[in-house]
Structures are given as C-alpha cells and as structure tokens.
Design an enzyme around this catalytic site. Structure first.
Site, mmCIF file in Angstrom:
data_model
loop_
_atom_site.group_PDB
_atom_site.id
_atom_site.type_symbol
_atom_site.label_atom_id
_atom_site.label_comp_id
_atom_site.label_asym_id
_atom_site.label_seq_id
_atom_site.Cartn_x
_atom_site.Cartn_y
_atom_site.Cartn_z
ATOM 1 C CB VAL B 16 -2.401 2.896 5.910
ATOM 2 C CG1 VAL B 16 -3.425 1.496 6.010
ATOM 3 C CG2 VAL B 16 -1.608 2.901 4.424
ATOM 4 C CE LYS B 104 5.161 -1.590 1.367
ATOM 5 N NZ LYS B 104 3.871 -0.775 1.231
ATOM 6 C CB VAL B 131 0.525 -8.393 -0.749
ATOM 7 C CG1 VAL B 131 0.925 -8.430 -2.340
ATOM 8 C CG2 VAL B 131 1.836 -9.179 -0.186
ATOM 9 N N GLY B 186 2.848 13.783 -5.837
ATOM 10 C CA GLY B 186 2.834 13.026 -4.757
ATOM 11 C C GLY B 186 2.652 11.417 -5.104
ATOM 12 C CD GLU B 189 6.914 8.228 -0.073
ATOM 13 O OE1 GLU B 189 7.111 8.980 0.816
ATOM 14 O OE2 GLU B 189 6.025 7.595 0.262
ATOM 15 C CG ASP B 200 6.893 -1.211 -1.996
ATOM 16 O OD1 ASP B 200 6.500 -1.241 -0.846
ATOM 17 O OD2 ASP B 200 6.076 -1.393 -3.001
ATOM 18 C CE LYS B 204 3.633 -3.564 -1.801
ATOM 19 N NZ LYS B 204 3.369 -2.372 -2.822
ATOM 20 N N GLY B 301 -2.364 3.860 -1.522
ATOM 21 C CA GLY B 301 -3.569 5.027 -1.269
ATOM 22 C C GLY B 301 -4.508 4.809 0.066
#
Lengths: 337, 337
Positions: B16, B104, B131, B186, B189, B200, B204, B301
């Site tokens: 990021v 998050k 989110v 990819g 993970e 995850d 969120k 992404g």
C-alpha cells in the site's frame, strides 16, 4: 448538546418534494441524534394551493419567491422539476440562501451560472440527487476518488429505459408492448419522449462529464440515440452473441480526445453493468489508480432521490453550524470547541 | 493561484505504501490542477534501510518517530500494516499531525482511542482505505447517505476468499487446489489464515458496524466462520439450487436486535452480490430511504487502496488550506476569499 435549528424552504412538492418531506417525518430524530442538527421544513412552494396535502396549509405558498425572501430560511431545496427552475435557484443564491437541487435539466443547462452565483454569494450549491437518484456518485467523485485520472465512464442512468429493455429481454416482447405495460405500472410517463429518446440520460451525462473529465458539454451536443427503434429481434440477436442491450451513457478518453454518447449498446453478459436490471441504475468508472468501480442503486423514486437530497442538506447544515462558530470567533466571542 | 504545499510523512513502504508513493508520481500534476494543493511525501519510514527502493535514500528513515517529530510534516499516512501501528498513529496525533490510515486491524482495535485522540488534538483522522480498498464506502455512509436508517448490510470484504470461491465454482475444483494456485499467483498469502478464516472480513465488519449502525463490536466478538471447510460438493449442491456460496459479512436489525456474522452464505444467483467475482469486493446496503445500494470495486492492491488513501489525503489537505485562512482571520490578518 444543544441542537442547532436549520430552516428549509422546499420548492416543489411533486414526487421528489414529497419524498423530501416524508424522509424528515421518518428520520428526523435519528438525523438529530447523529448530527446535532434539528431540521425544519418551514415553507413549501406548490403550484396549486387548493389540493389536499400532507404539509400543513399554513406552510404552503404558491410563490417560490416567498421561500427565498424569508430571512429565517437558510437553505432552499429546488425540486420543482421545471425547466425554468434555474432562475429560482439563482435568485435564491442571490438572496444568500444555500441551494440543494435534484433538477438535472436545470443543473445541466445553467451549470456555470449556478457555480458562479454560489461562489459570488459564498453559499453552498449541491446537486447529488440530480444524477442517478439515490446513488452517491457525485460526492464520491468529488472527494474519495479525486486522486484518480479517469479513462472511462459508463452509466445506466435512466430507469424507464432499463425497465423496458429488461422486460423485452426477459419476455422476448416488443418495445411498444412493454412501453404500454410500463406506462400502466407508472414506470414510464404518459409522454415518454425524454426517457426513451435518451434526453434524460444526456442531461445526466453532461453533469458527469463536468465532474469526471472537467469537460463542459451541453446535453444537446452529446450524440444521443434512444431505444424506441430497438426490436425484439435485435435483443434476440444480442442474446445469441452472449450479450445484452443496455442504454449506455458513455464517455472515454481516446487517442482522438474525449468521446461521449448516449446509445443502445451491446454488453457482454459478464460486464458488471449487464446485471443491472429493471428500474435500477448504475455507474461504472475506470480510474488510473482505483481501476474498475461500480455504483448500483435506485436512480429515481421519491425516497431514494430524497436520500441524496438529505445527504446534501445535512452537509449544508453542518457547514452552517460550523460557520456560526466561525462568525463567533471573528466577532471576538468565545469559540466553540 | 499560488499552490499550497502539503508535506506528508509516509509510515510504511509495503504494497500500500508503495502505491501511495506511485500514485503521487502518476497524478501529482492533475491533483494540483484540480485542488491547488501541491503534495510532497517528505519522509518515509521503512523497516530495512538497506533495501533498494523507488524513494530517494535521503527521505528514508527506520524510525517512525522521525516522521511525527518533524515540525514540517502535517499529515502522517499509516500503512505499516503491523498490529502495533495504532500506537504510532496515536503518537502522531498527540504530536499534532493529521492521520490517514489503511490499517483495518489498528482502526478496529483502537477505534475509540483514535477518535478521542483526534478530537482532543483537533486533528483529522481518516481511514477510508481500511474497508474495501478503493471502494469509497465509508465516506458515502458518513455523508451522502446520512439521512438513512439502515436495515441491512452485506459485504464481500475479502478478495482472497472471493477469488478462491469463484474458482472453486467455475472449475468445480476443491479448496486446497485453488488455494495453492492463488498462493502461486499472489492472490493469497503464504499463511492465509487471516483471510480464509474470515478474520480480515471481521475486522472490516467491525468498522462498518460502528459507522452504519453506531454499534461498537470488537472483531473477536463477531461470530466468524471462514471458507476452509467448504468442499467442491457444497458448491455443486448450491449450484443445483440456483445459488452461489460467498463469504458474507452481514449485519441486520431484527426483532431480537442487531445481528452480525461473517460466514459462508448461499446467495440466489439474482442477488447483486452473486455477480461479484474473483478478487473484487462489494458492499450491499439497505436503507429506509435509499432502499438497495451496492458499491463494487477492488478491495485490495497497491493503487486501488492508494486511491482511497489519496481521497482522504486531499480532503485533509483542503482542510489544512482552509485552516490556514481561518488562523489568519483569528490572528487579525486579511482573510482569503
């Protein structure tokens, strides 16, 4: 916390105006609890004072001027839906009122004049409801997505034509038959020209062209083709190719510059817009950072459109509340935290 | 118009953080032209100073503190992605810096502390990217949709699990095989636990529960079931019923109060969320005015997430520019128009 009162003048009490009134009856308490703002629709301008309405008679007037000449009213909501509404919106701004509108024709026709008047009078001018009804697309473009440069925009921006095309596709029926049924159900106007010939979609595309590509293109200068010549055979041929026909308002940057149009378009069934059916609207965007995005929802109707009007109204209310604190600081009084 | 300089400290240069850096290289000019703001990423905190990077070496530091102790830096972008990032975000606010984050886990864990610190220090705290990546959902809820009361929220909030379920559905393949392929490409993970077990998505959903329903629920208190026990046979059985299996984060008001969960869910093929495939995310909302809405896009992404970070950064920059004019007024100098 003491609640800040915000007084609204509602110009128009048709479908959208009725929704704006109704939403406040439904959600006034939750809006006040969330925001500390207590909204009141103090006056409502209607054409015919004689008709029975949900609004108490003492708040009604048949002179739009009464709204913006009232010193207590801080915000005018323009939902007359008439082509000459821009004149009243400008007069309201010149009288120092903030303006929120859902009238796409007025925004598309008088965009520069309205922006300029808002700036000159230091008032807020918001029009989220003018494109795609309840779908919060304009605000997203102006704020959350503003780090992007855009390559392409495609929208299903008219619910009537999408309803007709969906039913032609699902039932294998012809245009004229589905239009008649849509008119009976209230999904199409008695005179459906503005919808079925793509004029309504072109008005909305004109507004989106300004915001997304910074390009000022009048609706009449957008190449526009409606759906009235689409036959059942066209739809069947599309289906055989694994496609659907949708009325698409499109703008894209190409080697030849910015291209734009409203026209019936073959979409592969896998395209996110191909699954947008019945009276629903959607906007598909491609930005150089965010890549593909789609916003889907109700593009018309009393309460969905009122949802967008109220999003704008509450933002205006927050600015009025901030401004009051700001004026206090400038006047040398104690600032609010 | 003179351009106002805004100096950013970028905490983290992973996927990021790299996207946040790259977006500015791509769009700096168009952002400045639109907003009058000239952004500079003045310092970048990384873990390993030895690695080769796109960022000039003199801007790198391995001490996050260097960013918020720098008096010239006005905004800290928190994209370390580490669970202890909240500590740095709080320290940055206490040092008077505005904070934008995509983390998050940190937002979900330290929500009250972060909100409280922002208010106490009179700094802005924004977390749109935390989110659904590039999808501008938080801002829409806080502004355009704030006139609504909500009945239901459903989200596909994790790209890895949606990619796996999509390929299991399309190829009739089993979970373990598709996970392996996703890891090679990819999309998953090496240790996929946080994704495939729904953790995850629960992080969120915790943030969305605060914003949409005003309910504070820690991620660990959300009933959560992942996709690791879904078999090819489950998917085939769903297909026979005309359904798809999606990992759905859901919250709804019921007679028994607010219910929430993350779990694999059968969706009829006609549901707008059923068409959301591969690594795409979407959020479906039902409000009492706007009715059904859906937002669709890339939930992860480098550049899509950076798009959301930059939306926040530009809003913060605009407030800094306004604040400068405001301070000038308070100090008795000439106000900017």
């Amino acid at each position: 916390m003491e609640r800040k009162q915000i007084k609204i003048g509602l110009m128009g009490l048709g479908t959208v105006g009725g929704g704006v009134w109704q939403l406040l009856q439904m959600n006034r308490e939750s809006i006040a609890a969330k925001t500390g703002l207590d909204f009141e629709i103090a006056k409502v301008a209607v054409r015919d004072l004689g008709r029975k309405r949900a609004v108490p008679a003492e708040r009604l007037t048949d002179r739009p001027e009464d709204l913006y000449e009232d010193p207590e009213i801080q915000v005018i909501v323009g939902v007359l839906g008439r082509p000459d509404e821009g004149r009243h919106l400008l007069a309201a701004m010149n009288a120092g009122k903030h303006v929120v509108t859902a009238n796409k024709a007025a925004v598309a026709a008088d965009y520069e004049a309205l922006r300029e008047a808002a700036e000159r009078n230091k008032v807020l001018f918001r029009y989220e409801a003018s494109v795609a009804g309840g779908i919060p697309i304009l605000h997203a473009i102006e704020q959350s997505l503003q780090g992007n440069e855009y390559q392409e925009l495609m929208g299903i921006l008219n619910g009537t034509t999408n309803y007709i095309l969906t039913h032609m596709t699902e039932e294998g029926a012809d245009y004229a038959d589905v239009l008649k049924k849509a008119q009976e159900l209230g999904f199409a106007e008695p005179d459906p020209t503005a919808d079925v010939e793509g004029i309504d979609a072109a008005n909305k595309l004109s507004i989106l062209l300004s915001l997304v590509f910074g390009a000022r293109v009048l609706p009449k200068d957008i190449p526009t083709e409606g759906i009235s010549r689409i036959s059942g055979a066209d739809i069947a041929a599309a289906k055989e190719q694994g496609c659907k026909i949708k009325l698409i308002a499109r703008a894209a940057k190409t080697d030849k510059g910015l291209e734009y149009s409203v026209r019936p378009t073959l979409l592969p069934k896998e395209h996110p817009l191909a699954g947008v059916n019945n009276e629903f609207n959607a906007v598909f965007l491609k930005g150089n950072a965010v890549d593909e995005l789609m916003f889907y929802g109700r593009g018309a109707g009393a309460l969905p459109t009122a949802s967008a009007v109220w999003g704008d109204l509450i933002e205006v209310g927050k600015e009025i509340a901030k401004g009051a604190a700001y004026d206090l600081v400038v006047a040398g009084g104690p600032a609010e935290a």
